[in-house]
Scaffold this active site. Structure first.
Site, PDB file in Angstrom:
ATOM      1  N   LYS A  47       1.568   8.593   8.673  1.00 32.04           N
ATOM      2  CA  LYS A  47       1.778   7.390   7.874  1.00 32.04           C
ATOM      3  C   LYS A  47       3.009   7.506   6.990  1.00 32.04           C
ATOM      4  CE  LYS A  47      -0.893   8.976   4.007  1.00 32.04           C
ATOM      5  NZ  LYS A  47      -1.419  10.256   4.483  1.00 32.04           N
TER       6      LYS A  47
ATOM      7  N   LYS B 284       3.505  20.474   1.166  1.00 27.64           N
ATOM      8  CA  LYS B 284       3.543  19.239   0.378  1.00 27.64           C
ATOM      9  C   LYS B 284       4.348  19.397  -0.896  1.00 27.64           C
ATOM     10  CE  LYS B 284      -0.458  16.574   1.818  1.00 27.64           C
ATOM     11  NZ  LYS B 284      -1.704  15.929   1.396  1.00 27.64           N
TER      12      LYS B 284
ATOM     13  N   LYS C 123       3.740  15.306  14.375  1.00 30.11           N
ATOM     14  CA  LYS C 123       2.494  14.543  14.340  1.00 30.11           C
ATOM     15  C   LYS C 123       2.743  13.086  13.964  1.00 30.11           C
ATOM     16  CE  LYS C 123      -1.830  15.459  12.476  1.00 30.11           C
ATOM     17  NZ  LYS C 123      -2.842  16.158  11.686  1.00 30.11           N
TER      18      LYS C 123
END
Ligand code: TRP
Length: 342
Positions: free
Chosen positions: A208, A113, A205
């Protein structure tokens, strides 16, 4: 030794999709029959990356609505948002002092991240796994349904529980606990792991944060949009195999078969018994019908609940009160064990 209970958290960061539904929410629904369950909408986790305040409110209510619309009973279980129960943040601070820098430095999710901008990541993003440990252990929960991506964080929770138990061993005994204060929470894996992948790339994956909306099916998509996304989903030129082994090296086929099986509560084997040898076009038609028939009632209910935010807030407030009743006495014990006067 410890009463069995389940805790899990979902971030209110928008765009709930089929991956969240099949990977987490349906498991939560199933668990309520066997365990005392606490399902938390983790708004404190969400702000480790900046969130627009209005969107955060909307997304928090949307997760609550999705939980309820999917069949999680807010009376039987506890559903609430994290920031309403200060025990999470208080215990997280104590865990900041238990966990070691070296442990957190190994967390792969932080590395992913933060990427190249590590110096610019929030301190909260780095310390996030300590807060997650606090979420679970504030209730001395024993079981945590988590996806693959959270396994490392759950292991860290165990390490923190273990270190707390040894660091404060004498004080814990003096408080009357013979077998350590915190349980070592275990991952709970129910049924085949459903990893829903992107409709455009079977190796990624469903997410969103992917820019193209065509990569995912959102819980707010209508039937027409679902049909369009499934029809345009990436495939390969071969017909479907008759056996699971034939899905190897065919990530897109594997993903669509996996979605079908999960929605149908069946297995990939059984789905391939019906569709082995079929062309994708025929299979996709069936997949559209199945997806729409499963999601439509949920979507409708989410919309209905969403139209009355005051009612959702009431449910979250009531859940938070029940959560406090469990967490506050545990936190009081922790404070005493650590040596805080009060
Ligand atoms: N970190 C989890 C995620 O991003 C969410 C989460 C927060 C969680 N606290 C938790 C999951 C406690 C399980 C238990 O998906």
């Amino acid at each position: 030794m410890f009463e069995e209970s389940v805790f899990s958290g979902v971030q209110p960061t928008g765009n709930l999709h089929l991956g969240n539904y099949l990977g987490a929410i349906t498991k939560f629904v199933a668990l309520q029959n066997d365990y005392k369950c606490i399902y938390c909408i983790v708004d404190l986790h969400a702000i480790t990356v900046w969130q627009d305040p209005d969107e955060l409110r909307t997304n928090t209510r949307e997760v609550a609505a999705a939980f309820i619309a999917s069949g999680i009973d807010p009376e039987k279980n506890i559903i609430f948002n994290q920031s309403q129960v200060s025990a999470h943040a208080e215990l997280a601070w104590i865990f900041n002092c238990v966990a070691r820098m070296g442990w957190l430095n190994r967390m792969t999710q932080f590395k992913e991240k933060a990427g190249k901008h590590r110096e610019n990541a929030s301190v909260g993003l780095f310390a996030y796994p300590n807060l997650m440990a606090a979420d679970i252990l504030a209730y001395r929960a024993t079981h945590v349904p988590v996806g693959d991506d959270q396994k490392q964080h759950l292991e860290l929770s165990r390490d923190i529980a273990q270190k707390f138990n040894t660091d404060y061993e004498n004080s814990i005994k003096a408080a009357g606990y013979e077998n350590g204060f915190f349980p070592l929470p275990e991952p709970l894996i129910t049924g085949p792991a459903t990893r829903v992948m992107s409709l455009r790339d079977g190796k990624k994956k469903m997410s969103k944060s992917e820019t193209s909306d065509m990569t995912r099916i959102n819980l707010t998509d209508d039937a027409e949009l679902i049909a369009k996304k499934v029809r345009k989903a990436k495939t390969d030129p071969e017909p479907l195999p008759s056996e699971v082994a034939g899905l190897k090296e065919r990530p897109e086929a594997d993903n669509l078969i996996g979605i079908f099986a999960a929605l149908k509560n069946s297995s990939k084997e059984d789905v391939l018994k019906d569709f082995g040898g079929s062309q994708f076009s025929a299979f996709k038609g069936e997949l559209v019908d199945l997806t729409v028939s499963k999601l439509e009632p949920i979507t409708t209910e989410i919309r209905k609940l969403g139209s009355d935010p005051a009612h959702l807030d009431q449910i979250l407030n009531a859940g938070a009160e029940r959560a406090k009743d469990i967490a506050n006495p545990i936190l009081d014990d922790v404070k005493r064990i650590v040596g805080f006067v009060g």
